[in-house]
Design a protein around this motif. Structure first.
Motif: not given
Length: 158
Positions: A102-120
């Motif tokens: 939004t600060a850059l003037g971009i209107v969009c939708q975002v989807e983030v995917v997570t994964a577990l690191d070594d510590s869980g």
């Protein structure tokens, strides 16, 4: 159950009578003190014997089943907590990216995917945008979140 109580009372009575009889027969002195001590121990053991069988009277037959159910519930709770943590991190990172977009003037939708690191711990590893590639936003995601070009998906047909 009543037979067990009846047997216990009978044992206490018999031991009490034997202890009384032995105390009456032993002459006064040191031997009488030892006899009283041993008689008292025997009576105490007789009185406390039902406590060793108390578990079988009070605890249900299916204790192992209850223990298994508790372990299953703990596993389900841990899984649910992990899922909620992942969702919270994904939503927080999505909001963070959207604020920058939004600060850059971009209107969009975002989807983030997570994964577990070594510590869980769940960490963001990929992000999908519903807009064409933007160099500034892509660089920002790479520098601040550590998600490189290979973890970024852009939809060019928008």
């Amino acid at each position: 159950m009543m037979e067990a109580v009846r047997g216990w009372i009978l044992s206490v009575v018999v031991v009490s009578m034997l202890v009384s009889l032995s105390q009456a027969m032993v002459p006064k002195g040191t031997l009488a003190g030892v006899s009283n001590f041993i008689g008292g121990l025997l009576l105490l053991i007789t009185l406390l014997t039902p406590l060793s069988q108390l578990d079988s009277w009070l605890l249900p037959e299916g204790l192992d089943d209850y223990r298994d159910q508790i372990q299953d519930q703990q596993l389900a709770l841990t899984t649910m907590q992990q899922t909620q943590l992942e969702i919270g991190i994904e939503e927080g990172v999505e909001t963070y990216i959207l604020d920058k977009a939004t600060a850059l003037g971009i209107v969009c939708q975002v989807e983030v995917v997570t994964a577990l690191d070594d510590s869980g711990t769940p960490v963001p590893v990929a992000v999908c945008f519903d807009v064409p590639w933007d160099e500034a936003l892509s660089l920002y995601v790479e520098q601040t979140l550590g998600i490189g070009q290979e973890g970024q998906t852009w939809h060019e047909n928008q």
